[in-house]
Design a protein around this motif. Structure first.
Motif, PDB file in Angstrom:
ATOM      1  N   MET A  76      42.289-100.683 -30.909  1.00 47.91           N
ATOM      2  CA  MET A  76      41.082 -99.880 -30.655  1.00 47.91           C
ATOM      3  C   MET A  76      39.870-100.600 -30.622  1.00 47.91           C
ATOM      4  O   MET A  76      39.946-102.027 -31.417  1.00 47.91           O
ATOM      5  N   ILE A  77      39.031-100.204 -29.974  1.00 50.17           N
ATOM      6  CA  ILE A  77      37.673-100.961 -29.849  1.00 50.17           C
ATOM      7  C   ILE A  77      36.665-100.040 -30.546  1.00 50.17           C
ATOM      8  O   ILE A  77      36.442 -98.902 -30.467  1.00 50.17           O
ATOM      9  N   PHE A  78      35.950-100.605 -31.631  1.00 57.52           N
ATOM     10  CA  PHE A  78      35.058 -99.861 -32.412  1.00 57.52           C
ATOM     11  C   PHE A  78      33.660-100.379 -31.835  1.00 57.52           C
ATOM     12  O   PHE A  78      33.206-101.483 -31.835  1.00 57.52           O
ATOM     13  N   PHE A  79      32.847 -99.550 -31.936  1.00 59.48           N
ATOM     14  CA  PHE A  79      31.321 -99.844 -31.534  1.00 59.48           C
ATOM     15  C   PHE A  79      30.546 -99.477 -32.634  1.00 59.48           C
ATOM     16  O   PHE A  79      29.906 -98.349 -32.934  1.00 59.48           O
ATOM     17  N   GLY A  80      30.362-100.361 -33.536  1.00 63.62           N
ATOM     18  CA  GLY A  80      29.318-100.099 -34.509  1.00 63.62           C
ATOM     19  C   GLY A  80      30.202 -99.731 -36.015  1.00 63.62           C
ATOM     20  O   GLY A  80      31.202 -99.290 -35.863  1.00 63.62           O
ATOM     21  N   GLU A  81      29.415 -99.597 -37.009  1.00 66.56           N
ATOM     22  CA  GLU A  81      30.214 -99.381 -38.255  1.00 66.56           C
ATOM     23  C   GLU A  81      30.401 -97.866 -38.296  1.00 66.56           C
ATOM     24  O   GLU A  81      31.297 -97.820 -38.999  1.00 66.56           O
ATOM     25  N   GLY A  82      29.433 -96.979 -37.904  1.00 66.39           N
ATOM     26  CA  GLY A  82      29.928 -95.795 -38.012  1.00 66.39           C
ATOM     27  C   GLY A  82      31.335 -95.356 -37.020  1.00 66.39           C
ATOM     28  O   GLY A  82      32.001 -94.480 -37.557  1.00 66.39           O
ATOM     29  N   SER A  83      31.681 -95.939 -36.061  1.00 59.24           N
ATOM     30  CA  SER A  83      33.050 -95.660 -35.508  1.00 59.24           C
ATOM     31  C   SER A  83      33.973 -96.141 -36.310  1.00 59.24           C
ATOM     32  O   SER A  83      35.049 -95.775 -36.372  1.00 59.24           O
ATOM     33  N   LEU A  84      33.860 -97.307 -36.848  1.00 60.07           N
ATOM     34  CA  LEU A  84      34.855 -98.154 -37.667  1.00 60.07           C
ATOM     35  C   LEU A  84      35.165 -97.085 -38.961  1.00 60.07           C
ATOM     36  O   LEU A  84      36.279 -96.892 -39.432  1.00 60.07           O
ATOM     37  N   ARG A  85      33.941 -96.583 -39.557  1.00 64.35           N
ATOM     38  CA  ARG A  85      34.312 -95.657 -40.507  1.00 64.35           C
ATOM     39  C   ARG A  85      34.936 -94.482 -40.390  1.00 64.35           C
ATOM     40  O   ARG A  85      35.943 -94.186 -41.079  1.00 64.35           O
ATOM     41  N   LYS A  86      34.734 -93.801 -39.106  1.00 66.97           N
ATOM     42  CA  LYS A  86      35.587 -92.733 -38.916  1.00 66.97           C
ATOM     43  C   LYS A  86      37.053 -93.089 -38.514  1.00 66.97           C
ATOM     44  O   LYS A  86      37.865 -92.231 -38.887  1.00 66.97           O
ATOM     45  N   GLY A  87      36.977 -94.235 -37.919  1.00 68.16           N
ATOM     46  CA  GLY A  87      38.531 -94.591 -37.742  1.00 68.16           C
ATOM     47  C   GLY A  87      39.301 -94.684 -38.948  1.00 68.16           C
ATOM     48  O   GLY A  87      40.486 -94.420 -39.206  1.00 68.16           O
ATOM     49  N   ILE A  88      38.665 -95.439 -39.893  1.00 69.13           N
ATOM     50  CA  ILE A  88      39.246 -95.778 -41.222  1.00 69.13           C
ATOM     51  C   ILE A  88      39.593 -94.242 -41.800  1.00 69.13           C
ATOM     52  O   ILE A  88      40.560 -93.907 -42.531  1.00 69.13           O
ATOM     53  N   HIS A  89      38.421 -93.498 -41.731  1.00 66.18           N
ATOM     54  CA  HIS A  89      38.687 -92.127 -42.579  1.00 66.18           C
ATOM     55  C   HIS A  89      39.883 -91.359 -41.987  1.00 66.18           C
ATOM     56  O   HIS A  89      40.621 -90.651 -42.529  1.00 66.18           O
ATOM     57  N   GLU A  90      40.136 -91.152 -40.335  1.00 68.07           N
ATOM     58  CA  GLU A  90      40.957 -90.331 -39.996  1.00 68.07           C
ATOM     59  C   GLU A  90      42.358 -91.234 -40.137  1.00 68.07           C
ATOM     60  O   GLU A  90      43.213 -90.414 -40.579  1.00 68.07           O
ATOM     61  N   PHE A  91      42.595 -92.312 -40.260  1.00 70.75           N
ATOM     62  CA  PHE A  91      43.812 -93.134 -40.555  1.00 70.75           C
ATOM     63  C   PHE A  91      44.238 -92.766 -42.010  1.00 70.75           C
ATOM     64  O   PHE A  91      45.353 -92.380 -42.287  1.00 70.75           O
ATOM     65  N   VAL A  92      43.289 -92.760 -43.108  1.00 68.09           N
ATOM     66  CA  VAL A  92      43.562 -92.578 -44.372  1.00 68.09           C
ATOM     67  C   VAL A  92      44.206 -91.001 -44.426  1.00 68.09           C
ATOM     68  O   VAL A  92      44.969 -90.684 -45.179  1.00 68.09           O
ATOM     69  N   ALA A  93      43.177 -90.214 -44.063  1.00 69.67           N
ATOM     70  CA  ALA A  93      43.616 -88.654 -43.858  1.00 69.67           C
ATOM     71  C   ALA A  93      45.140 -88.417 -43.358  1.00 69.67           C
ATOM     72  O   ALA A  93      45.906 -87.844 -43.889  1.00 69.67           O
ATOM     73  N   HIS A  94      45.391 -89.232 -42.386  1.00 70.79           N
ATOM     74  CA  HIS A  94      46.738 -89.187 -41.828  1.00 70.79           C
ATOM     75  C   HIS A  94      47.711 -89.609 -42.800  1.00 70.79           C
ATOM     76  O   HIS A  94      48.895 -89.008 -43.127  1.00 70.79           O
ATOM     77  N   TYR A  95      47.424 -90.929 -43.386  1.00 75.63           N
ATOM     78  CA  TYR A  95      48.502 -91.687 -44.092  1.00 75.63           C
ATOM     79  C   TYR A  95      48.681 -91.020 -45.416  1.00 75.63           C
ATOM     80  O   TYR A  95      49.738 -90.659 -45.860  1.00 75.63           O
ATOM     81  N   HIS A  96      47.695 -90.147 -46.145  1.00 72.41           N
ATOM     82  CA  HIS A  96      47.996 -89.497 -47.054  1.00 72.41           C
ATOM     83  C   HIS A  96      48.401 -88.145 -46.878  1.00 72.41           C
ATOM     84  O   HIS A  96      49.104 -87.540 -47.938  1.00 72.41           O
ATOM     85  N   GLY A  97      48.046 -87.344 -46.050  1.00 71.84           N
ATOM     86  CA  GLY A  97      48.291 -86.108 -45.953  1.00 71.84           C
ATOM     87  C   GLY A  97      49.204 -85.473 -44.747  1.00 71.84           C
ATOM     88  O   GLY A  97      49.936 -84.509 -44.982  1.00 71.84           O
ATOM     89  N   GLU A  98      49.626 -86.462 -43.778  1.00 71.42           N
ATOM     90  CA  GLU A  98      50.610 -85.982 -42.744  1.00 71.42           C
ATOM     91  C   GLU A  98      51.478 -86.866 -42.510  1.00 71.42           C
ATOM     92  O   GLU A  98      52.446 -86.663 -41.481  1.00 71.42           O
ATOM     93  N   ARG A  99      51.637 -87.942 -43.033  1.00 73.20           N
ATOM     94  CA  ARG A  99      52.743 -89.002 -42.653  1.00 73.20           C
ATOM     95  C   ARG A  99      53.716 -88.780 -43.705  1.00 73.20           C
ATOM     96  O   ARG A  99      53.622 -88.955 -44.872  1.00 73.20           O
ATOM     97  N   ASN A 100      55.180 -88.806 -43.217  1.00 75.16           N
ATOM     98  CA  ASN A 100      56.207 -89.014 -44.167  1.00 75.16           C
ATOM     99  C   ASN A 100      56.306 -90.058 -44.942  1.00 75.16           C
ATOM    100  O   ASN A 100      56.175 -91.447 -44.330  1.00 75.16           O
TER     101      ASN A 100
END
Length: 65
Positions: A1-25
């Motif tokens: 993934m290529i992130f353009f700025g801090e905002g897109s990096l934070r969104k990417g991390i937020h989405e991954f953490v939400a998936h990891y804790h709520g949707e991943r076995n």
């Protein structure tokens, strides 16, 4: 993934953490979710897909009645 700025990096991390804790076995929990969502219980309805990060992370579930 290529992130353009801090905002897109934070969104990417937020989405991954939400998936990891709520949707991943998790193998350490007997292949169960950390926090199961009871509204997605098996009810015979069609299987739905929620995608995160442009489809890189996917979660399949049955829609609640």
């Amino acid at each position: 993934m290529i992130f353009f700025g801090e905002g897109s990096l934070r969104k990417g991390i937020h989405e991954f953490v939400a998936h990891y804790h709520g949707e991943r076995n998790h193998q350490g929990l007997g292949n169960r979710l950390i926090i199961p969502d009871e509204s997605h219980a098996c009810n015979g309805r069609a299987i739905r897909r929620r995608e995160r990060l442009g489809g890189m992370l996917n979660y399949y579930y049955r829609q609640a009645a």
